[in-house]
Write an enzyme that holds these catalytic residues in place. Structure first.
Site, PDB file in Angstrom:
ATOM      1  N   ASP A 100       0.715  -1.356  -0.044  1.00 52.98           N
ATOM      2  CA  ASP A 100      -0.013   0.111  -0.035  1.00 52.98           C
ATOM      3  C   ASP A 100       0.772   1.445  -0.002  1.00 52.98           C
ATOM      4  OD1 ASP A 100      -1.893   1.986   0.228  1.00 52.98           O
ATOM      5  OD2 ASP A 100      -2.794   1.242   2.153  1.00 52.98           O
ATOM      6  N   ASP A 323      -1.708   5.420  -6.337  1.00 58.73           N
ATOM      7  CA  ASP A 323      -2.114   4.474  -5.109  1.00 58.73           C
ATOM      8  C   ASP A 323      -2.332   3.035  -5.335  1.00 58.73           C
ATOM      9  OD1 ASP A 323      -2.932   3.925  -2.580  1.00 58.73           O
ATOM     10  OD2 ASP A 323      -4.852   4.288  -2.830  1.00 58.73           O
TER      11      ASP A 323
END
Length: 445
Positions: A100, A323
């Site tokens: 992440d 992202d």
């Protein structure tokens, strides 16, 4: 210490394997998760100006080679995430974590973790046992790290020697609660000695959250989160500081089977050479822990779209971030409307169908000859051009049905380049020199 000569830089490379997410996940569920995450990102950005600017050490360690971790799509678990295999503790305990770039705290489910179904991707409960690790060291809540850098920390503790606690709250009502400390991560240094056994090394003092209770859907499919965000407590900052100030990943097709993997690499990536495009990486306190880039223009079928410049300006409540934890790309309203109008105009001859959550879906088999999908191009500052494969933005939503796979985000607000639009490209985050490099790649090893 001096930087090693280029000729020796790749002698030992280290890799973290990236595993993809799962075809079982409905796109409506993924879209819902992405909307929750977008709200979470917006909240973090709104409050980031009150936090300290992130600091990333760029001094390479003495060996300054590289290491990598296997990375796969988590599609087989029904999520839109990518998973990485991670070993932490002494002796090492293995986990599967979400890779992440929007997270600053690495955490794993811990002994005592309570949840309706605390099963790992392998189907068995897998938890970190800090008492069994000789290298685990909790932070006291009076420490500067706890007060200044741990996100959602509960630093107003009664006793200064009490452990540093956190209570992560996500927009979909998921949460993770636990204590923060440091521990050693075991990494594989892949030598170039032709088929010899991989050398192992320990990365000391990795900041690690021990999550003893969690709830919500976000964490059912993994053992926790590997933080790749721009923060001085993230795993990415710690690992990159020791391995040349950079990390890279290549995301295989998001529907790839479980046994298709690529790598998350720290240190120089020998395959990302002169053919890469590059654009400045905005490591700005305004957007920390996220990685922002400047978009100059977006075009469809060779025609530049009319999108107001402030949509791409982080200083004017806009901007774009990459992202890895978001599946579908989310564009602020003015950009979304322009891109979708241009794509749908080109596809006007294909019969439309309705499919949640998308605005434009098509019966792809109705015309006999599939239409040509118009080329989408994103031009970043420095003339770097991203030309994703058509399957990354006109996506397979059901048998015979394709949809324009973008979501609308609020305006003002940030746009998010999700992992489906990033797939089949090698992305290198050069934290030391503040560059983002990328190039097309099939990724699969």
């Amino acid at each position: 210490s001096k930087h090693p000569a280029q000729s020796t830089a790749f002698r030992a490379s280290a890799r973290l394997q990236l595993v993809p997410a799962a075809p079982g996940a409905s796109l409506a569920e993924r879209a819902r998760d992405d909307r929750h995450r977008h709200a979470y990102i917006s909240t973090r950005l709104a409050s980031s100006s009150r936090r300290r600017a992130a600091e990333t050490s760029t001094a390479p360690g003495p060996e300054a080679s590289a290491f990598a971790m296997p990375l796969t799509s988590g599609a087989y678990t029904g999520t839109g995430q990518y998973f990485v295999r991670f070993r932490v503790g002494t002796p090492a305990q293995p986990f599967v974590l979400v890779a992440d770039t929007g997270s600053d705290l690495t955490w794993v489910k811990c002994r005592g973790a309570s949840s309706p179904s605390a099963a790992s991707p392998s189907g068995s409960p897998r938890v970190f046992r800090p008492a069994d690790s000789k290298s685990w060291a909790p932070f006291p809540c009076s420490s500067d790290t706890c007060k200044s850098y741990v996100p959602f920390s509960l630093a107003n503790c009664s006793a200064g020697t009490a452990p540093c606690s956190y209570d992560y709250r996500y927009k979909d009502n998921s949460s993770a609660r636990g204590v923060v400390g440091t521990d050693a991560a075991t990494i594989a240094l892949s030598g170039s000695n032709g088929g010899g056994a991989d050398r192992k090394a320990k990365l000391q003092e990795v900041v690690l959250g021990c999550t003893t209770s969690y709830d919500g859907q976000s964490f059912q499919a993994s053992d926790g989160v590997l933080s790749l965000g721009n923060s001085n407590i993230s795993f990415a900052a710690r690992a990159a500081a020791r391995f040349g100030g950079r990390f890279s990943y290549c995301l295989v097709d998001h529907l790839a089977p479980r046994n298709t993997s690529s790598y998350l690499t720290f240190g120089p990536d020998a395959s990302n050479g002169a053919s890469s495009s590059r654009t400045p990486l905005l490591l700005d306190a305004l957007v920390a822990p996220f990685y922002a880039v400047t978009v100059d223009a977006v075009s469809v079928a060779g025609e530049a779209l009319d999108i107001p410049a402030e949509v791409w300006d982080v200083k004017r409540n806009g901007g774009a971030i990459l992202d890895s934890g978001t599946s579908l790309t989310i564009l602020a309203t003015p950009a979304y409307k322009a891109v979708v109008a241009a794509l749908s105009k080109q596809l006007a001859g294909v019969p439309r169908v309705t499919m949640d959550p998308f605005e434009y879906c098509y019966n792809w088999t109705a015309t006999g000859t599939p239409p040509a999908v118009p080329r989408l191009e994103v031009r970043f500052a420095g003339s770097a051009r991203l030309q994703p494969p058509t399957k990354s933005y006109v996506i397979d939503a059901a048998p015979g049905v394709k949809c324009i796979g973008l979501q609308e985000g609020g305006w003002p607000g940030v746009s998010v380049i999700g992992n489906i639009l990033q797939q089949e490209h090698l992305w290198e985050f050069d934290l030391a020199n503040r560059w983002l490099r990328f190039k097309e790649s099939r990724c699969a090893q």
